[in-house]
Design an enzyme around this catalytic site. Structure first.
Site, mmCIF file in Angstrom:
data_model
loop_
_atom_site.group_PDB
_atom_site.id
_atom_site.type_symbol
_atom_site.label_atom_id
_atom_site.label_comp_id
_atom_site.label_asym_id
_atom_site.label_seq_id
_atom_site.Cartn_x
_atom_site.Cartn_y
_atom_site.Cartn_z
ATOM 1 N N GLY A 27 0.756 -1.202 -0.147
ATOM 2 C CA GLY A 27 0.005 -0.078 0.007
ATOM 3 C C GLY A 27 0.682 1.184 -0.135
ATOM 4 O O GLY A 27 1.944 1.440 -0.579
ATOM 5 N N SER A 28 0.271 2.434 0.862
ATOM 6 C CA SER A 28 0.704 3.530 0.651
ATOM 7 C C SER A 28 2.398 3.982 0.981
ATOM 8 O O SER A 28 2.776 4.834 0.906
ATOM 9 C CB SER A 28 -0.188 4.665 1.346
ATOM 10 O OG SER A 28 -1.494 4.673 0.686
ATOM 11 N N VAL A 29 2.744 3.028 1.869
ATOM 12 C CA VAL A 29 4.333 3.002 2.183
ATOM 13 C C VAL A 29 4.998 3.146 0.692
ATOM 14 O O VAL A 29 6.216 3.694 0.788
ATOM 15 C CB VAL A 29 4.779 1.949 2.967
ATOM 16 C CG1 VAL A 29 4.248 2.077 4.421
ATOM 17 C CG2 VAL A 29 4.582 0.557 2.419
#
Length: 601
Positions: free
Chosen positions: A328-330
């Site tokens: 995801g957003s990492v």
């Protein structure tokens, strides 16, 4: 007629006999050859007649000379055959005196102790007893099995009886006997049953570092983790060169980069989190950003290496290195770093996130839609999918992909641990949709440890340092390191990391005085072929202290549920506070002193 003992005929395997009077005759004639002159023998003289030496001009008869020549040739042939056989035996013998070990010798093999970076014992050999049988001398198999089962009721009687009912010379009965079992069995005095002293592997900390250390099987062979690495690497090389006798070892302990104190804190926080958030699994790792040393790696559920309970099940999976996930957003960390480093954007660039992005039949929106034009910092701190796609499109797919590759996200990581998984992503040309979703962490799977290594490179000055579980100083690390981002880009990423913890999605990771920075990631999992909002994999990557990063960390929690009093279960509500709890406890251990001029908002 009298006979002397036979001479062995090695050419045909039979014994040939020579008459004693023939030998006497040959000896007398041979003595003539040793005289001051040459012996002369007349043909009409009997064989046992005296030999006359007539001086310098005398010679043996042609018949006598022929018989001596034949005798000498025969002896030469015999010795030649013996010599050839000796050479053949020498070639059949393994070099360096190596031979196949007996079962008794196999269990005598030892392994080196394993210690952490501070010398704390993590694995060692302890004495144990094994019981075996010699079926060829067992008096009564049924009686022996019954008497053995009295002491060891868990024995499979039928199987054991079948194994002992043969003429072999060695059959295992049981290993790792307790002292009480050994004494009771010895008291039974069963004919044909014996005992052997062996080494048993013992892990003083139990499950604490199970996925790093691994385990050994009943024959003392490494199954997983560092134990398997030792068998396939250092120990195998030393044995092959003849420098190591595993039955009589003389080797130093194998030191690891792990810090048992840090490992204990990380595991403790993860165990509590599984209960607090009723999650399926969790993993975390701490890395020195300058040397690449892994100070801690925990994966839950885990197993007990002392009993091997859980091996072969889901608990045996090392989620940090053996599992690949859409995190995801990492992943936005690397897309934004690539945009800055390539010059496609600057910190002052503006990115239109007022409307969702539509690509083909897919519509991409923000989880917390701002519906605004965002700065680069705002894209990072609000974790905007739309803004991140705008950055990826600004630099183009080839540049985007090249930077991911430079950061080690597209290839299998080379690591001491076995079973490292390879990332998965579209192998051909990336479509616009693939490039867009990958930019914010969907459509590409990687291991948490790979992502941690790339995070370290983003904040340590832009240098990619390969992770290791072995001790390594900074000078050694730099020999294999390579620059993947400019120092300026790395400084800008540190600024973004810190801003996100100060007033972004990572606020719950803040620790007063320690200048923590990080990025959240809340990834929907695929269920029945579609992304499900009810099944999430949450993560948080961090580094501290951000003014001079020394350590980076990743925390991942699988399918957490809302904690008591909360209505949601995003990464900012679970992975971020888990990070804070770990940093608060390990910073004093690692000597990171709080700065009085740094306060977290």
């Amino acid at each position: 007629m009298t006979y002397v003992p036979p001479f062995a005929d090695h050419t045909n395997g039979r014994a040939s006999h020579v008459r004693q009077d023939d030998v006497s005759s040959w000896l007398r004639k041979a003595r003539g050859l040793l005289g001051s002159g040459t012996a002369a023998v007349h043909d009409d003289q009997p064989d046992d007649a005296p030999i006359h030496l007539d001086g310098q001009g005398k010679t043996l008869s042609d018949a006598t000379r022929s018989r001596l020549v034949m005798f000498a040739v025969g002896l030469a042939l015999v010795y030649a055959v013996i010599g050839v056989r000796l050479v053949d035996l020498a070639l059949d013998t393994p070099s360096a005196g190596v031979r196949a070990p007996t079962p008794q010798e196999q269990i005598a093999a030892h392994r080196p102790d394993i210690v952490d970076r501070n010398g704390v014992l993590m694995a060692t050999d302890v004495p144990a007893t094994a019981v075996y049988a010699d079926p060829s001398v067992l008096v009564d198999v049924d009686d022996a099995v019954d008497r053995l089962a009295v002491v060891m009721p868990d024995l499979q009687r039928d199987s054991l009886r079948q194994r002992l009912d043969n003429n072999s010379r060695f059959e295992w009965i049981a290993r790792d006997l307790t002292p009480a079992e050994r004494d009771l069995l010895m008291g039974q005095g069963i004919p044909g049953v014996g005992f052997l002293e062996e080494a048993r592997r013992f892990y003083p900390s139990g499950r604490l570092a199970a996925h790093v250390l691994g385990a050994v099987n009943v024959d003392h062979e490494g199954l997983e983790g560092i134990e398997r690495y030792l068998d396939n690497g250092p120990l195998a090389e030393l044995e092959a060169l003849g420098f190591l006798d595993r039955a009589n070892p003389d080797f130093a302990p194998q030191a690891l980069s792990l810090d048992v104190r840090v490992q204990h804190v990380v595991r403790d926080v993860l165990v509590q989190a599984l209960e607090t958030y009723q999650a399926m699994a969790a993993t975390a790792a701490v890395m020195d950003v300058r040397t690449g040393e892994i100070l801690s790696l925990v994966s839950l559920p885990d197993f007990d290496p002392n009993t091997r309970e859980g091996l072969g099940e889901e608990a045996a999976l090392n989620r940090a290195t053996g599992g690949v996930f859409e995190l995801g957003s990492v992943f936005k960390v690397f897309t934004i770093a690539a945009g800055l480093d390539s010059g496609a954007i600057t910190m002052d660039s503006q990115h239109d996130a007022r409307r969702p992005i539509r690509i083909g039949s897919s519509t991409i929106n923000d989880f917390h839609a701002r519906r605004a034009i965002l700065s680069t910092s705002e894209v990072f701190t609000s974790s905007s999918n739309i803004g991140t796609i705008r950055i990826a499109e600004a630099m183009g797919v080839p540049t985007q992909r090249a930077y991911y590759d430079r950061l080690g996200l597209l290839s299998r990581m080379d690591l001491e641990l076995p079973g490292v998984a390879s990332p998965f992503f579209p192998r051909g040309e990336w479509s616009r949709l693939s490039a867009a979703t990958i930019s914010f962490g969907h459509g590409l799977t990687t291991t948490p440890l790979q992502l941690l290594a790339a995070t370290s490179a983003s904040v340590n000055g832009g240098v990619y340092v390969a992770p290791t579980f072995l001790p390594r100083d900074e000078e050694q690390a730099m020999r294999g390191a390579h620059q993947v981002l400019s120092g300026q880009t790395s400084a800008q990423m540190r600024e973004l990391f810190r801003a996100n913890v100060d007033h972004g999605s990572g606020r719950r990771a803040a620790v007063d005085g320690l200048d923590v920075g990080g990025k959240t990631g809340t990834a929907e999992k695929i269920v029945d072929g579609v992304y499900s909002g009810d099944h999430r994999l949450n993560s948080f990557v961090s580094a501290f202290p951000m003014y001079d990063p020394q350590y980076a960390m990743i925390v991942v929690i699988d399918e957490p549920q809302p904690a008591e009093g909360q209505r949601s279960a995003t990464a900012g509500l679970n992975a971020a506070p888990m990070t804070r709890q770990i940093i608060e406890r390990i910073a004093p251990i690692l000597g990171v002193v709080p700065r009085v001029d740094v306060t977290s908002q």
